[in-house]
Design a protein around this motif. Sequence first.
Motif, mmCIF file in Angstrom:
data_model
loop_
_atom_site.group_PDB
_atom_site.id
_atom_site.type_symbol
_atom_site.label_atom_id
_atom_site.label_comp_id
_atom_site.label_asym_id
_atom_site.label_seq_id
_atom_site.Cartn_x
_atom_site.Cartn_y
_atom_site.Cartn_z
ATOM 1 N N ASP A 1 -6.347 10.493 0.235
ATOM 2 C CA ASP A 1 -7.735 9.924 -0.684
ATOM 3 C C ASP A 1 -5.942 8.880 -1.387
ATOM 4 O O ASP A 1 -6.808 7.751 -2.023
ATOM 5 N N SER A 2 -5.427 9.594 -1.550
ATOM 6 C CA SER A 2 -4.194 8.889 -2.148
ATOM 7 C C SER A 2 -4.770 7.643 -1.447
ATOM 8 O O SER A 2 -4.061 6.245 -1.677
ATOM 9 N N HIS A 3 -3.869 7.555 0.515
ATOM 10 C CA HIS A 3 -4.532 6.545 1.303
ATOM 11 C C HIS A 3 -5.529 5.586 0.719
ATOM 12 O O HIS A 3 -5.182 4.058 1.299
ATOM 13 N N TYR B 1 -8.226 0.934 -0.901
ATOM 14 C CA TYR B 1 -8.249 -0.293 -1.782
ATOM 15 C C TYR B 1 -7.865 -1.252 -2.650
ATOM 16 O O TYR B 1 -8.978 -2.484 -3.193
ATOM 17 N N LEU B 2 -7.190 -1.184 -3.499
ATOM 18 C CA LEU B 2 -6.564 -1.970 -4.055
ATOM 19 C C LEU B 2 -5.169 -2.882 -2.858
ATOM 20 O O LEU B 2 -5.792 -4.190 -4.321
ATOM 21 N N VAL B 3 -5.707 -3.184 -2.419
ATOM 22 C CA VAL B 3 -4.612 -4.081 -2.093
ATOM 23 C C VAL B 3 -5.272 -4.712 -0.774
ATOM 24 O O VAL B 3 -4.602 -5.601 -0.371
ATOM 25 N N GLY B 4 -6.636 -3.597 -0.111
ATOM 26 C CA GLY B 4 -7.409 -4.336 0.574
ATOM 27 C C GLY B 4 -7.298 -4.318 1.828
ATOM 28 O O GLY B 4 -5.964 -3.383 2.085
ATOM 29 N N GLY C 1 0.694 -1.171 0.187
ATOM 30 C CA GLY C 1 0.299 -0.361 0.309
ATOM 31 C C GLY C 1 1.061 1.319 -0.009
ATOM 32 O O GLY C 1 0.382 2.047 -0.953
ATOM 33 N N ALA C 2 1.770 1.454 0.313
ATOM 34 C CA ALA C 2 2.184 2.596 0.782
ATOM 35 C C ALA C 2 3.107 2.295 -0.638
ATOM 36 O O ALA C 2 3.797 3.814 -0.884
ATOM 37 N N ASP C 3 3.758 1.671 -1.229
ATOM 38 C CA ASP C 3 4.705 1.825 -1.984
ATOM 39 C C ASP C 3 3.508 2.646 -3.712
ATOM 40 O O ASP C 3 4.145 3.481 -4.206
ATOM 41 N N LEU C 4 2.471 1.740 -3.409
ATOM 42 C CA LEU C 4 1.026 2.072 -4.605
ATOM 43 C C LEU C 4 0.889 4.208 -4.122
ATOM 44 O O LEU C 4 0.697 4.762 -4.948
ATOM 45 N N THR D 1 6.585 6.715 -8.823
ATOM 46 C CA THR D 1 7.641 6.528 -8.962
ATOM 47 C C THR D 1 7.387 5.572 -8.438
ATOM 48 O O THR D 1 6.919 6.258 -6.670
ATOM 49 N N ALA D 2 8.275 4.146 -7.532
ATOM 50 C CA ALA D 2 8.374 3.523 -6.709
ATOM 51 C C ALA D 2 9.923 2.560 -6.642
ATOM 52 O O ALA D 2 10.230 2.847 -8.227
#
Length: 410
Positions: A276-278, A283-286, A240-243, A251-252
């Motif tokens: 919102d970024s968080h 949502y994407l990683v769950g 999640g932090a990378d996303l 970049t990541a």
Amino acid sequence: MMRLILKRLAPLAFAAVALIGCGQHDDAATPVKSSPEQIARGRYLARAADCAACHTAPDGAPFAGGVKLESQFGTFYGTNITPDPKHGIGKWSADDFYGALHDGVAPRHKLYPAMPYTSYRQMSREDSDAIYAYLMAQKPAALPNVEADLKFPYNVRFAVRFWDMLFLKDTLPDASSGQSAAWTRGRYLANALGHCTECHTPRGAFGQMQGAKTFQGGELGRIGAPDITPAALAARGWTGADLQAFFATGTAKQGSAFGEMHPVVYLSTQHLSAEDSHALATYLVGDAPREPAPLAVVKLADAGQLTAGRGLYLDSCAGCHGFDGQGKPHVAVGMNGNSTLRQSDPRNLLVSMLDGIEAQRFPGVENMQHMPGFAQTYSDEQIAQLANYLRATWGGQPGDVTAEKVKSLR
């Protein structure tokens, strides 16, 4: 993002155009009363919905259209959505705007489904009105729209009504799903505003998204939108932090946004609030994210192929990407654990190697230099050897790329 969707729908039965500015019979724009707060909110939402990608041409007036969009079914152009009363949406009401977003219906005609009303229909009326208020507060641009040049039968708008009858539906899960508030907000950002499903979900024979395979990757012609389900993200090493870093900066440690994903970051996700970024990442990683998978150790059956690929890497790639694949800040991304190398489908890697990647400007001070293409430098067999070395060494993938696969993507 709409520009991306138009490219992704090129193989489908319905090629697309974006919002078409047309209205009533008088020349006066519709008067709009909006508060500064609503306009500011609309600006934020328009960025989250990536409106500029299709409606602002390079060096053009904001939202005045003119973005050229190619497909195998013909050429079409992003349209004027400034408040110009003749060429834009100046004569549209808030109801008209909501009808276009929710039902794909403009004041005078039906929209094709590549205008992502299939996702925007999940947007709240409040948010639709805010975006409308923001657009109507922009400077009108008297730039005529360029008519789409689509092949028959894809230019028959009437047929879209039957498509809608079969496939247009609300896709957000029940709000009482028991997930966290961040997950629920992220779902709205991804599905309604960001319309990520439009690119990252497989489609059926008639261009409909296959809801049972949401986020499992989409066909994009020579390239593909990768699988972004929680399991697939974890398998490629994402957290999640990378996303969040990726959405904010492009970049990541898994690489940088390139190709069609770069404008998504530059025009849209970098402008999301930290909250919102968080939420989007959540949502994407769950809510209970999987641990990122360690990089698999792969041994090629043909050691000579690995040696040949390493020689090509040292000759043409190591100067920028590093002798050990560590990358170079402000020049090139690292190869070790790179998300593109960890994809089972090698097409995005191969197309990047063949075509090269344009210089990428990112938020803040980060930039990536131009990467040259090697289509004229290396043979199909050499490109396959280099790809297999990269995938086996730093991607944990088998060295199964063939010269025939490379040839098919030239």
